[in-house]
Design a protein around this motif. Structure first.
Motif, short mmCIF file in Angstrom:
data_model
loop_
_atom_site.label_atom_id
_atom_site.label_comp_id
_atom_site.label_asym_id
_atom_site.label_seq_id
_atom_site.Cartn_x
_atom_site.Cartn_y
_atom_site.Cartn_z
N SER A 110 -2.56 -1.64 5.96
CA SER A 110 -1.71 -1.15 4.89
C SER A 110 -2.48 -0.20 3.99
N GLY A 111 -3.69 -0.58 3.65
CA GLY A 111 -4.52 0.30 2.83
C GLY A 111 -4.91 1.56 3.55
N ARG A 112 -5.25 1.44 4.84
CA ARG A 112 -5.71 2.60 5.60
C ARG A 112 -4.59 3.61 5.86
N THR A 113 -3.34 3.15 5.84
CA THR A 113 -2.21 4.07 6.06
C THR A 113 -1.52 4.43 4.75
N GLU A 114 -2.15 4.07 3.62
CA GLU A 114 -1.60 4.37 2.30
C GLU A 114 -0.19 3.81 2.14
N GLY A 115 0.04 2.62 2.70
CA GLY A 115 1.31 1.94 2.53
C GLY A 115 2.38 2.29 3.53
N ALA A 116 2.12 3.22 4.45
CA ALA A 116 3.13 3.54 5.45
C ALA A 116 3.38 2.36 6.38
N PHE A 117 2.33 1.55 6.57
CA PHE A 117 2.47 0.29 7.29
C PHE A 117 2.20 -0.84 6.32
N ASP A 118 3.11 -1.80 6.27
CA ASP A 118 2.88 -2.99 5.46
C ASP A 118 3.86 -4.07 5.92
N PRO A 119 3.36 -5.20 6.42
CA PRO A 119 4.27 -6.24 6.90
C PRO A 119 4.92 -7.05 5.79
N ARG A 120 4.55 -6.81 4.54
CA ARG A 120 5.12 -7.57 3.43
C ARG A 120 6.44 -6.94 2.99
N VAL A 121 7.38 -6.83 3.93
CA VAL A 121 8.65 -6.14 3.67
C VAL A 121 9.84 -7.07 3.85
N GLY A 122 9.60 -8.38 3.86
CA GLY A 122 10.70 -9.31 4.10
C GLY A 122 11.84 -9.16 3.12
N ALA A 123 11.52 -8.91 1.84
CA ALA A 123 12.58 -8.74 0.83
C ALA A 123 13.45 -7.53 1.16
N LEU A 124 12.86 -6.50 1.73
CA LEU A 124 13.63 -5.31 2.11
C LEU A 124 14.48 -5.59 3.35
#
Length: 297
Positions: A110-124
């Motif tokens: 998540s950090g290396r992609t500047e947030g383009a990848f992040d699995p913490r998206v359950g709420a979305l």
């Protein structure tokens, strides 16, 4: 919603056909099995000294995937990740070593992609009802879901995790198959397998050259919108290929299609602009980066 062995257009059957046309002959045994794991199909074709050895190796690989499903699945209530997703807000829990290692690796991307990848998206996922019939959330609801996603959703601190927001949960869909393929690969290597092709819902892992005299496994990549057409052909050897796009999994709301891949930064589904295929030696990396690069566009 998911068609066996065709999620990203990378299929096992054409590989067998290519080997047959090449006149492949061997005293060894080629063994193949197709099963169902992590909500999609898993096909394994491998070469072994005997049929019995091949069946043992395939069973070991399937067992590894099933075991990891028991760690990462968010479609079940009894997994390590599902239990983590239910902890009260503000409470810290100690993570099992395996889950901690996988989540640390995933959140590092998540950090290396500047947030383009992040699995913490359950709420979305919930806001857009991507596991149901789909809906377009109201602006206020979307804003709440964005705040309950990304770095503001969960925090890892050493061997402990803290849930920071109500409604936040971690979705393993963007890295689970890659992690499982990596474990399956380890199981096959431990049993001496050097030639194998694994197709996990469209993500491919190719081991070895594909048979005596071959120079790699031939794998087609489907056109991003016309899934029955081949857009490119890959020759893979000791590599994994993962493809991300929005043409296979989507919901339709008021006549508009919304893909299942979300941009964690905006909170919105990524437009179906095409697809991305990433080739890497590590299936986990291929899985993560195909998602990240599709989000980037």
């Amino acid at each position: 919603m998911r068609r066996p062995l065709l999620l990203t257009g990378l299929v096992l059957a054409p590989v067998a056909l290519v080997l047959a046309l090449a006149g492949f002959v061997s005293d060894d045994a080629w063994v193949e099995r197709i099963g169902y794991r992590m909500g999609t199909s898993l096909g394994i074709r491998l070469n072994a000294p005997t049929r019995e050895a091949g069946l043992e190796a395939i069973e070991a690989a399937f067992e590894r995937v099933a075991r990891l499903e028991g760690v990462l699945s968010t479609w079940r209530d009894d997994t390590d990740l599902a239990r983590l997703n239910r902890i009260p807000v503000g409470h810290a829990v100690r993570l099992a070593p395996e889950l901690r290692g996988i989540l640390t690796e995933a959140l590092g991307w998540s950090g290396r992609t500047e947030g383009a990848f992040d699995p913490r998206v359950g709420a979305l996922v919930d806001a857009w009802d991507l596991r149901g019939e789909g809906r377009v959330p109201e602006l206020r609801g979307l804003e709440r879901a964005v705040k309950a996603s990304g770095p503001d959703a969960f925090q890892l601190d050493g061997d402990r995790a803290i849930r920071l927001r109500e409604g936040a949960w971690i979705d393993a869909g963007s890295f689970g198959k890659g992690a499982a393929l990596r474990d399956a690969h380890r199981a096959l290597v431990e049993l001496g397998v050097t030639d194998a092709l694994l197709d996990f819902g469209g993500q491919i892992l190719a081991m070895g050259a594909g048979g005596a005299g071959a120079d790699g496994w031939t794998v087609p990549v489907a056109h991003p919108s016309r899934r029955d057409e081949t857009a490119a052909t890959l020759r893979l050897r000791d590599r994994s290929a993962a493809t991300s796009g929005s043409s296979e999994r989507f919901v339709t709301v008021d006549g508009v299609r919304y893909g299942h891949l979300l941009d964690p930064r905006s909170g919105r589904p990524v437009e179906a602009w095409g697809s991305v295929t990433v080739i890497a030696s590590d299936p986990f990396v291929a899985d993560v980066l195909s998602t990240a690069l599709f989000v980037v566009g």
